[in-house]
Each structure stands twice: as structure tokens, then as C-alpha cells.
Design a protein around this motif. Structure first.
Motif, PDB file in Angstrom:
ATOM      1  N   VAL A 191     -54.542 -13.005  19.615  1.00 35.46           N
ATOM      2  CA  VAL A 191     -53.928 -12.972  18.287  1.00 35.46           C
ATOM      3  C   VAL A 191     -54.885 -12.354  17.268  1.00 35.46           C
ATOM      4  O   VAL A 191     -54.461 -11.623  16.373  1.00 35.46           O
ATOM      5  N   GLN A 192     -56.173 -12.637  17.407  1.00 31.91           N
ATOM      6  CA  GLN A 192     -57.152 -11.989  16.528  1.00 31.91           C
ATOM      7  C   GLN A 192     -57.102 -10.472  16.690  1.00 31.91           C
ATOM      8  O   GLN A 192     -57.220  -9.723  15.713  1.00 31.91           O
ATOM      9  N   LYS A 193     -56.909 -10.042  17.925  1.00 32.22           N
ATOM     10  CA  LYS A 193     -56.940  -8.614  18.228  1.00 32.22           C
ATOM     11  C   LYS A 193     -55.689  -7.886  17.763  1.00 32.22           C
ATOM     12  O   LYS A 193     -55.764  -6.811  17.168  1.00 32.22           O
ATOM     13  N   THR A 194     -54.518  -8.470  18.026  1.00 30.60           N
ATOM     14  CA  THR A 194     -53.263  -7.757  17.745  1.00 30.60           C
ATOM     15  C   THR A 194     -52.598  -8.184  16.440  1.00 30.60           C
ATOM     16  O   THR A 194     -51.854  -7.412  15.844  1.00 30.60           O
ATOM     17  N   GLY A 195     -52.845  -9.422  16.015  1.00 26.94           N
ATOM     18  CA  GLY A 195     -52.183  -9.924  14.815  1.00 26.94           C
ATOM     19  C   GLY A 195     -53.093 -10.091  13.632  1.00 26.94           C
ATOM     20  O   GLY A 195     -52.645 -10.493  12.547  1.00 26.94           O
ATOM     21  N   PHE A 196     -54.410  -9.819  13.838  1.00 26.94           N
ATOM     22  CA  PHE A 196     -55.407  -9.887  12.762  1.00 26.94           C
ATOM     23  C   PHE A 196     -55.416 -11.268  12.110  1.00 26.94           C
ATOM     24  O   PHE A 196     -55.596 -11.406  10.902  1.00 26.94           O
ATOM     25  N   THR A 197     -55.216 -12.309  12.930  1.00 25.83           N
ATOM     26  CA  THR A 197     -55.068 -13.669  12.406  1.00 25.83           C
ATOM     27  C   THR A 197     -55.893 -14.638  13.231  1.00 25.83           C
ATOM     28  O   THR A 197     -55.972 -14.515  14.461  1.00 25.83           O
ATOM     29  N   ASN A 198     -56.504 -15.611  12.553  1.00 29.25           N
ATOM     30  CA  ASN A 198     -57.174 -16.711  13.234  1.00 29.25           C
ATOM     31  C   ASN A 198     -56.203 -17.882  13.354  1.00 29.25           C
ATOM     32  O   ASN A 198     -55.790 -18.451  12.339  1.00 29.25           O
ATOM     33  N   CYS A 199     -55.821 -18.206  14.550  1.00 27.48           N
ATOM     34  CA  CYS A 199     -54.925 -19.346  14.763  1.00 27.48           C
ATOM     35  C   CYS A 199     -55.726 -20.635  14.689  1.00 27.48           C
ATOM     36  O   CYS A 199     -56.615 -20.863  15.512  1.00 27.48           O
ATOM     37  N   TRP A 348     -48.912 -14.943  16.135  1.00 35.26           N
ATOM     38  CA  TRP A 348     -48.957 -16.208  16.861  1.00 35.26           C
ATOM     39  C   TRP A 348     -48.843 -15.911  18.351  1.00 35.26           C
ATOM     40  O   TRP A 348     -48.581 -14.781  18.757  1.00 35.26           O
ATOM     41  N   TYR A 349     -49.057 -16.933  19.180  1.00 32.96           N
ATOM     42  CA  TYR A 349     -49.004 -16.743  20.637  1.00 32.96           C
ATOM     43  C   TYR A 349     -48.267 -17.916  21.264  1.00 32.96           C
ATOM     44  O   TYR A 349     -48.532 -19.071  20.940  1.00 32.96           O
TER      45      TYR A 349
END
Length: 354
Positions: A191-199, A348-349
């Protein structure tokens, strides 16, 4: 006018009743779909913007700058599905004592009509709210929203791709050779890689949470020597949520969400209606508490009882009432056209099969 009599069925009165209704459990809707917007049309246009990690190019000092192409976006048009439950009031409802009413109550039929209207709106509002929550959960766990009902069999698809289904027995969390922590780290990085987000949140079904807590590799991580890496301290929170613990290494809190809905559409036989958990068994989702998703509401078209013409109303929940005779009945309806929109479908994943 100050002395003007106001009918309890006047739209102004009904609007006030609707806005005072208490909510049901809405963890997903309240946490992730906080932005609300109503529209004056039945169709809603949504822009999905896809960014990238392109770095600035080097250029020769004598050549000058290099044009960077604009990041593309995609506009999709959706028609939010209509939900419009209604109730019926007959003279028998108003002549008989209502539940909880004193046996010696002196209430008139008019007073009972007011109380029944309030009670009916509570029931209708809760039904719509449960539908909204189910739609929010489906958009996250499925990446799509099935629209199934009488004469309806459609799908609103957000083309979600960050998902994995564990099919190998050795990799299932019930097996000793699996590694739940490594799985969470891998999904978190994706998610960090594709969504630029920290879950920072992981929401598990109850069976997945049980397998997670009982896994030997998780237990070893929770050894007192590793307290700074993770901790399991289950406790109940509001809105049907249970906090399980935290993986400090990932900055991720683990939760379960214990809420159910009545599925009475998969099988049309009312006797076969079943209660199902909102979070499907065997599944989990990694998501950010800062998710900036939206709830959109399309316009509702009604027939004006006075002019007998169609009118379109902008609003989240639109009340309506009408009368039928032979036998005499008053219908009370609450309409809404909700659509949860997860704007960044890579943020999200979802994993299943644990």
C-alpha cells in the motif's frame, strides 16, 4: 402565521423527526467515509486521480527545462442506488394501545399518530443506515457494491486491485509454517508503494483475529523481551469495535468489528433470511485512519401531493407520505440514494483465506 395549525405529516415536521434519529453502528462509514455531499441530479460524476513517484529530470544548463506531462485522471459516472423503505399506518394502529403505552392511557388517535410516525422513522432511518454501512464495508472488502433487489442485479465496480487470497494450506494462519507478521509487513509495504499511504489500522474478522492471536510466531513476538515490537491488550470500544493490540514496528492497530446484517435477498424465501457478519469470515483489511473517502447522495424524485407533478429533491434522507383508500391506509416513506466512494482504490489492502 403564528396560529397556523401544522400537520404532523407536513414535510417540515417530518424533517425534524428524521434528523433526531439515533444512529446504529457505523464504524466504517464514520471512520473512513467522513466527507458527505448531496447532489441535485440522480447521476454523480467522480474523478479518480492516479499519482506517481516520478522524479524531476536532470537537464543540461544550455538546453533548458523538460516538460513534464500532466498526471491523468479518470472520470466515472455512477447512479447511486435508491433505497426507499416505507411503513403503513391503519386506523387499527391508532385505536389500539401501542407497545409500552399504559393500560389506562388516555391518548387520542392523533397523539398515537405522532408517536407512531416517530417510531416508524426510527425504524426506516436505521434500515437505511445499516444499508449505508454495508455498502461501505463492501466497497472496501470487495472493491465493488452488488445492487441486488427486486428487479435489480447490478454491480458498482471500483476496479480495486490490492487484494490477495491465500489458497495454499501451508500459508494459512492456522498452519504453523505461516507467518502472519511477515504477511502484514508485505501488504503494508504494498500500500505504501502503490497507494502512497501508511496503513495504521488492520480490521480482522473474528476467526482471523483468533488465528492471529494464537499463532506461535505472534506469541513469540509478544514475549516480554519484545514488548516494543507488539502488544496484545483486547478491549471493547464504542460502535461495535474491539481493539486487539498494536504492532509497533508497523505503527498498526489491530481491531475486530462485531456487527451483523440480515441478508433477506440472497434467498427470496423470508424463512431463509440469515444474519451475516459485516466483516466476512476469513478476511482482513489494512487501511488508514486518515482515509479521505466520501459518501455521495443522489437526488430523489417524488410526486408532489398538492400539484400532482414530479419534483426532484436534494438531500441525504427525503421523507414522503401519501394516502390510499379501500382500505384506508397512510404510507410513510424515507428515501435515500447513497454511494460510498473510496477515491483512491490503492490506499488499502484486502486479504482473504486466512
Amino acid at each position: 402565521m403564528a396560529n397556523e395549525a401544522v400537520s404532523i405529516y407536513d414535510p417540515r415536521t417530518m424533517g425534524r423527526v428524521v434528523t433526531k434519529m439515533p444512529p446504529v453502528h457505523t464504524f466504517f462509514r464514520s471512520t473512513f467515509f467522513k466527507n458527505e455531499e448531496t447532489f441535485v441530479t440522480e447521476d454523480v460524476d467522480v474523478d479518480f486521480v492516479k499519482g506517481s513517484r516520478k522524479v524531476a529530470p536532470y537537464v543540461h544548463r544550455l538546453i533548458g527545462g523538460k516538460t513534464v506531462p500532466n498526471t491523468g485522471y479518470e472520470t466515472k459516472t455512477y447512479k447511486p442506488p435508491l433505497v426507499a423503505p416505507d411503513t403503513i399506518t391503519t386506523i387499527d394502529d391508532l385505536l389500539k394501545r401501542q407497545p409500552g403505552e399504559s393500560l389506562v392511557s388516555g391518548r387520542t388517535t392523533a397523539e398515537r399518530a405522532v408517536l407512531k410516525m416517530s417510531s416508524d422513522f426510527i425504524k426506516l432511518r436505521e434500515m437505511i443506515t445499516r444499508r449505508e454501512e454495508l455498502m461501505c464495508v463492501q466497497s472496501i472488502f470487495m472493491g465493488k457494491i452488488p445492487i441486488i433487489g427486486e428487479g435489480l442485479n447490478e454491480v458498482i465496480d471500483f476496479h480495486f486491485t490490492n487484494r490477495e487470497e491465500i489458497t495454499t494450506a501451508a500459508k494459512k494462519w492456522s498452519g504453523k509454517d505461516s507467518d502472519p507478521i511477515a504477511d502484514l509487513e508485505r501488504w503494508h509495504e504494498q500500500v505504501q508503494k502503490t497507494g502512497f499511504t501508511n496503513c495504521d489500522m488492520c480490521i480482522m474478522s473474528t476467526d482471523v483475529a483468533k488465528a492471529f492471536k494464537n499463532h506461535e510466531k505472534v506469541k513469540s513476538l509478544l514475549d516480554i523481551k519484545n514488548y516494543n515490537l507488539a502488544v496484545i491488550q483486547p478491549r471493547q470500544l464504542p460502535n461495535g469495535v474491539t481493539y486487539i493490540g498494536t504492532i509497533h514496528e508497523l505503527g498498526m492497530d489491530i481491531y475486530t468489528y462485531n456487527e451483523w446484517y440480515l441478508d433477506d435477498w440472497t434467498d427470496q424465501d423470508p424463512k431463509k433470511a440469515t444474519q451475516k457478519p459485516l466483516v466476512p469470515q476469513g478476511e482482513l483489511v489494512l487501511i488508514s485512519s486518515n482515509a479521505n473517502y466520501s459518501m455521495y447522495y443522489g437526488a430523489i424524485t417524488l410526486i408532489d401531493e398538492n400539484t400532482k407533478t414530479f419534483r426532484t429533491v436534494e438531500g441525504k434522507y427525503v421523507p414522503d407520505t401519501w394516502v390510499k383508500r379501500k382500505p384506508a391506509r397512510r404510507f410513510l416513506q424515507l428515501s435515500s440514494a447513497p454511494l460510498p466512494v473510496p477515491h483512491n482504490v490503492d490506499s488499502w489492502y484486502m486479504a482473504k483465506g486466512m
